[in-house]
Enzyme design. Structure first.
Site, short mmCIF file in Angstrom:
data_model
loop_
_atom_site.label_atom_id
_atom_site.label_comp_id
_atom_site.label_asym_id
_atom_site.label_seq_id
_atom_site.Cartn_x
_atom_site.Cartn_y
_atom_site.Cartn_z
N LYS A 1 14.81 65.41 72.74
CA LYS A 1 14.84 65.87 71.32
C LYS A 1 15.36 67.28 71.52
CE LYS A 1 13.81 66.30 67.11
NZ LYS A 1 14.52 65.54 66.00
N CYS B 1 24.84 69.97 63.55
CA CYS B 1 23.71 70.82 62.82
C CYS B 1 24.72 71.86 61.75
CB CYS B 1 23.23 71.97 63.76
SG CYS B 1 22.26 71.13 65.20
N ASN C 1 26.75 60.43 66.45
CA ASN C 1 25.48 61.05 65.87
C ASN C 1 25.32 60.16 64.55
OD1 ASN C 1 23.13 62.68 65.37
ND2 ASN C 1 24.04 64.11 66.40
C1 LIG Z 1 14.26 59.71 64.41
C2 LIG Z 1 15.61 60.42 65.18
C3 LIG Z 1 15.76 61.79 65.45
C4 LIG Z 1 16.94 62.08 65.98
N1 LIG Z 1 17.14 63.47 66.53
C5 LIG Z 1 18.42 63.77 67.09
C6 LIG Z 1 18.43 65.01 67.76
O1 LIG Z 1 17.40 65.95 67.83
N2 LIG Z 1 19.63 65.51 68.25
C7 LIG Z 1 20.70 64.73 68.54
O2 LIG Z 1 21.77 65.10 68.74
N3 LIG Z 1 20.62 63.42 67.58
C8 LIG Z 1 19.29 62.97 67.25
N4 LIG Z 1 19.26 61.85 66.67
C9 LIG Z 1 20.52 60.90 66.46
C10 LIG Z 1 20.60 59.90 67.92
O3 LIG Z 1 20.48 60.44 68.95
C11 LIG Z 1 21.62 58.93 67.84
O4 LIG Z 1 22.82 59.85 68.00
C12 LIG Z 1 21.71 57.92 66.35
O5 LIG Z 1 20.41 57.85 66.06
C13 LIG Z 1 22.47 56.81 66.80
O6 LIG Z 1 22.01 56.18 67.76
P1 LIG Z 1 21.16 54.75 67.66
O7 LIG Z 1 21.81 53.95 66.26
O8 LIG Z 1 21.07 53.90 68.53
O9 LIG Z 1 19.76 55.49 66.98
C14 LIG Z 1 18.28 61.30 66.06
C15 LIG Z 1 18.05 59.73 65.67
C16 LIG Z 1 16.70 59.45 65.32
C17 LIG Z 1 16.81 58.04 64.65
#
Ligand SMILES: Cc1cc2nc3c(=O)[nH]c(=O)nc-3n(C[C@H](O)[C@H](O)[C@H](O)COP(=O)(O)O)c2cc1C
Ligand SMILES: Cc1cc2nc3c(=O)[nH]c(=O)nc-3n(C[C@H](O)[C@H](O)[C@H](O)COP(=O)(O)OP(=O)(O)OC[C@H]3O[C@@H](n4cnc5c(N)ncnc54)[C@H](O)[C@@H]3O)c2cc1C
Ligand SMILES: Cc1cc2nc3c(=O)[nH]c(=O)nc-3n(C[C@H](O)[C@H](O)[C@H](O)COP(=O)(O)OP(=O)(O)OC[C@H]3O[C@@H](n4cnc5c(N)ncnc54)[C@H](O)[C@@H]3O)c2cc1C
Ligand SMILES: Cc1cc2nc3c(=O)[nH]c(=O)nc-3n(C[C@H](O)[C@H](O)[C@H](O)COP(=O)(O)O)c2cc1C
Ligand code: FES
Ligand code: FES
Lengths: 311, 261, 311, 261
Positions: free
Chosen positions: C44, C129, C201
């Protein structure tokens, strides 16, 4: 209670339109549904010359969505005028011609020519097309180009209206979501004199067939549509609504009344449905009924007031 | 062509990978003809955005039913396979152009590859009935499969020839090998449905003998009714035709099989 | 056969990582799965100060996807070092710390401080961000800022490595898909000295509750993840791969081996899984097995060669 | 806590909108306690990305089964309602923190609103058993519903008080009205599960009387195990706690109900 929607000089009988490219020129759907119930029919893109479209396959299915790379397949401006326009004129709903091109001149040529024709109620300008005189990036990604193109088209339709001694047909700029800041492009369209913007067009996507080890689409990438992109569309409309003051037409992934209401609450004045027509051709009818009921429930007189219900 | 919520009358496995879906057709507005197809909405709540197209494999006007032979491929067909009599389906049809009837005096050769059997069986049965009325010659059906266990337990017209790639039953080899092995007489007209490579091979064969050849083509579809241009089939003249509205049955000699993949 | 992946000086034991924000700091998942099987664990986001995160609700479900607006909730740099890092160090997989901030100084502070610590195998810089000193638009939308930030971080880790007399930890820039041209940002990251980029992202999205007549998320918009965005991610990786030469880590909507292979064929050197972990915590294990089988089938010796299978 | 593919033992409608799901619990690694929950994966092929959380409504260690009371709300719960004995479910549990036991000599007041009944019924039965062993007082369960037809046909502890908003059965009014109408004695400790406005009203009441109060809170969840921070519950001290890992049972006096919506 009043379902009509006003875009420039045009009054649509209700806020539900069929999105460009998903409804052809209406005739195929006539056998299945009451096309005249639609608030508006946005035609498949019209380009100056006929276009056969892209190599095949052109479709791929994705989770809650699909990719298409039809490639603006259309019979061209002359054929459109001689064969499709007469059909469209008897549909009984507002006809918005979706216009596409490779250069600014292409767009101007289509609109200029159509200005001499009757039975057209507005133009939707598809600026997601690659701009050949600008390195292939889409027209819709550069606010300067969008403002200039819009202004030029606006002056063409002003002249057309004067010639026809008629009011000016609304000019709707259809925004691409594949940009850093869609409100910037919306502002450029407004500054150029657009009567409305529509949003969103498809997102760029790709599917790879891991057995065949190649992209499913012959063109490799395609446009992502359907429910998968709905949250992106609703966010776009919400932001655009707060950036400009001309009407916004919302689309992207609408399948039912609640989806349409999300867009109307976010600030859309009207909506379009596309991909859903493939699985449920009756969706427009259902959504028109549903919006009516919602307005009854919340005792609202005009569709335009739905956006005011958002807290 | 219209949309109906149709009752499933019967849904049963007929071979390893294939099942036969029989549904109430009494409320549709026109008759299905061999080569035509319908599309089905998959799984109300969470389903995919595209309907699934299937060719009619039969039509029983007395019982008011129609049927399709379906192969379990992906999620949609697996979901369909799990349905049973009493469940309902959202069906749009009949769609597309049918096979044309052969001239009198010409024995039609019907060729099916794999699940392409559905429409060819339908066509064979219609032609049989017509031949009993003296309207045409009885057809010869050649049906090819990868292996015996795929051959559905169904009634086939007498004289149907079966081929398998692995020789587990019938003729060992492709349907084209089988045609070439027919010593008695060269075919005069060919109708076919099956995988594109098979259809392309038949096109080369038909073209070499200048035989009339109709092929039912598969292509991904979105609208299924001719509006979206998604199901384009490349033609030898460089144009595109719509599989759903201009086909799925095409003059097989005019399809650009190379570009179709 | 070799599943390892090399990013800069780091060798990960396989190409499958758990995406930032979906896996916490690993300890919660330890009870369910063998965390040490992972190629990498992306933490995270860590910010200089503790952050409680955004108001609630923070989650919404969408077709084949979800929105989150967690708001970088995290216990802050000091607590991370004293409490989370020791936990992470016993996970048995490469630990990549995801770094976030409101200003360039924030990012530098986190990385600078972490350079004094052991048990960290790399940094993933979350440039999605909002940049407070730049009008709130995300860092990741401006190639100039991305290059500068990357260069500054690179010099910090070079110094850190020199101090530790160790090789330089890889610097991975995590790209936002909410831009006009993601390859431009990727090139900026490469020019700034990134060892790799990761993409994508989340997309910006919104869901409105039409009964409550307000956005479901307290923050109105959130980040869209899950299978819905997979075609967007695959297209992005395909394009980035052809624009830069440093490794690309692909993510967005991966749920199974075939999805992972789409990214690897598109050109990714490694992948991450996020949202799928919520429904199937065992996905990493399954995908690692599946990639192994695919390599066997196609007789490939190294994961890096999968991309060469694409026709 | 672990993941199991569990057999459904029974799945039956128990009222207008509610059904009771009983599943094989013999392979899970720890005991479910009242207030704890599990999450279910919805519909393998096309399902949504998030699991659905449900509180345990019972546990039968002899038969190796556990159960939940479920309300039909959206697609997921409708899909669940359609499953039957013999079908399987992908279940992750037990999750979360349970209610704490009341001190001896204090009669626990258990309040349920709507489908919040599940965990409260479980807790009531556990407390009844404990009271039979002399470990605590017998609980008083107050269960509120919108209308009579929602009240599930289940065994309730003797003395359970029912309220309905429309007065169709039992006490007419909210559960709080019902509590206020209890002439005999003021409650000494409150445990509750139900809609947030009800839990918030109880918090105001409990706070005014300085009663210990535990509430089981609902919040959208993603991971369900404490990793994602998605299920944050705002506390009066300005911090957030995770409904899934720090709750769902919280000291109801420390939850910031205003910010929870
Ligand atoms: C609940 C949640 C929290 C996330 N928090 C972060 C984060 O703190 N930093 C970050 O770079 N990406 C964050 N992401 C993005 C994920 O790392 C990822 O890039 C995005 O969910 C796409 O991948 P996925 O479709 O497999 O979930 C978050 C995603 C979710 C669902
Ligand atoms: C005119 C026509 C007639 C057909 N007749 C039959 C038939 O009689 N019996 C039969 O078993 N199959 C038939 N098919 C093929 C059938 O449509 C696919 O097998 C089915 O759609 C697969 O769906 P799925 O969800 O199980 O597979 P998915 O996992 O979704 O996809 C598996 C494969 O099925 C094909 N497919 C999926 N969706 C479509 C679509 N919308 N259009 C075209 N192809 C698709 C693709 O090649 C895909 O790779 C026909 C196809 C067409 C175009
Ligand atoms: C700790 C906990 C215990 C619960 N116990 C029970 C129970 O014992 N019985 C019962 O019937 N319900 C219970 N719920 C609520 C239950 O999870 C939702 O009703 C269910 O998820 C709805 O799913 P759906 O697909 O039918 O509805 P959807 O159409 O997807 O959504 C309908 C509504 O359900 C809620 N919901 C949907 N998904 C989630 C999610 N992932 N997390 C939280 N809420 C969600 C939302 O409020 C949404 O508006 C509990 C929830 C939590 C958090
Ligand atoms: C098959 C297909 C063809 C399309 N053709 C066009 C087009 O010619 N011009 C255009 O502006 N948009 C075109 N679109 C985009 C749609 O009009 C619409 O913006 C998009 O699909 C999002 O809406 P939806 O999710 O409701 O489909 C097309 C979409 C599809 C699916
Ligand atoms: S599927 Fe739309 S034109 Fe054929
Ligand atoms: S649902 Fe992920 S922390 Fe609670």
């Amino acid at each position: 209670m009043n379902l009509t929607v006003t875009i420039g000089s045009l009054t649509m009988k209700n806020p539900v339109g069929a999105a460009s490219g998903t409804f052809g020129y209406g005739s195929e759907y006539e056998k299945l549904i009451d096309v005249h119930e639609l608030g508006a029919l946005y035609t498949k893109a019209v380009t100056p010359e006929p276009r056969g479209g892209n190599p095949v396959p052109r479709l791929a299915e994705t989770p809650s969505g699909m990719l298409n790379s039809i490639g603006l397949a259309n019979p061209g401006l002359s054929y459109f005028i001689s064969n499709k326009l007469p059909e469209l004129q008897r549909m009984g709903c507002s006809v918005i011609v979706n216009v596409a091109g490779k250069t600014q001149e292409d767009y101007c040529k289509v609109v200029e020519t159509l200005e001499t024709q009757t039975g057209i109620h507005g133009y939707e300008i598809n600026i997601s097309c690659p701009n050949v005189s600008h390195g292939g990036l889409a027209f819709g990604t550069d606010p300067g180009i969008v403002e200039k193109l819009t202004a030029q088209l606006r002056s063409i339709i002003e002249q057309g209206a004067a010639m026809r001694k008629d009011s000016c047909r609304p000019l709707i700029i259809k925004l691409s979501p594949n940009v850093t800041d869609i409100t910037e492009i919306a502002r450029a369209a407004e500054a150029g004199g657009a009567h409305a913007v529509s949003a969103i067009n498809t997102l760029v996507g790709m599917v790879i067939d891991v057995k065949k080890r190649k992209p499913v689409l012959a063109m490799k990438t395609g446009g992502l549509s359907g429910p998968a992109i709905r949250p992106v569309g609703v966010a776009a409309v919400y932001k655009i609504r707060r950036a400009i003051s001309i009407p916004v037409i919302g689309l992207g992934g609408i399948t039912c009344t609640d989806d349409a209401l999300q867009y109307l609450l976010a600030g859309a004045d009207a909506i379009q449905i596309g991909t859903v027509l493939f699985s449920n051709p009756n969706a427009a009818h259902e959504i028109i009924q549903g919006i009516w009921q919602y307005m009854e429930t919340y005792k609202i007189n005009s569709v335009a007031d739905i956006k005011n219900l958002l807290e | 062509m219209n949309i109906q919520i149709a009752n499933i009358i019967e849904n049963r496995s007929v071979s390893d990978q294939y099942f036969e879906l029989v549904f109430d057709y009494s409320n549709f507005d026109s008759e299905p003809q061999p080569g035509m197809f319908f599309t089905v909405k998959i799984d109300g709540a969470f389903g995919p955005v595209l309907r699934r197209p299937f060719a009619f494999s039969g039509w029983n006007p007395k019982q008011g039913t129609a049927s399709a032979l379906i192969e379990k491929r992906g999620n949609g067909t697996h979901w369909l396979a799990g349905l049973a009599s009493g469940d309902t389906l959202d069906i749009l049809g009949p769609l597309g152009k049918a096979f044309s009837f052969p001239q009198r005096g010409v024995r039609p050769l019907l060729v099916a590859g794999g699940i392409g059997l559905g429409p060819m069986l339908f066509f064979a049965n219609v032609l049989l009935a017509r031949s009993n009325q003296g309207l045409c010659e009885a057809p010869l059906l050649i049906a090819g499969f990868r292996t015996q266990s795929l051959i559905p337990k169904l009634d086939f017209p007498a004289g149907t020839l079966f081929c398998t790639d692995d020789g587990s039953t019938g003729f060992k080899g492709t349907v084209l090998d089988c045609i070439l092995s027919l010593s008695d007489a060269l075919p005069k007209v060919i109708y076919a449905c099956g995988p594109s490579p098979m259809l392309a091979a038949l096109a080369r064969y038909a073209s070499s003998l200048a035989l009339p050849y109709e092929a039912s083509v598969e292509q991904w579809m979105a609208c299924g009714i001719g509006a979206c241009m998604g199901c384009a089939v490349p033609m030898t003249d460089g144009t595109y035709q719509r599989a759903c509205a201009d086909g799925p049955v095409f003059n097989g000699l005019t399809v650009d099989w190379e570009k179709l993949v």
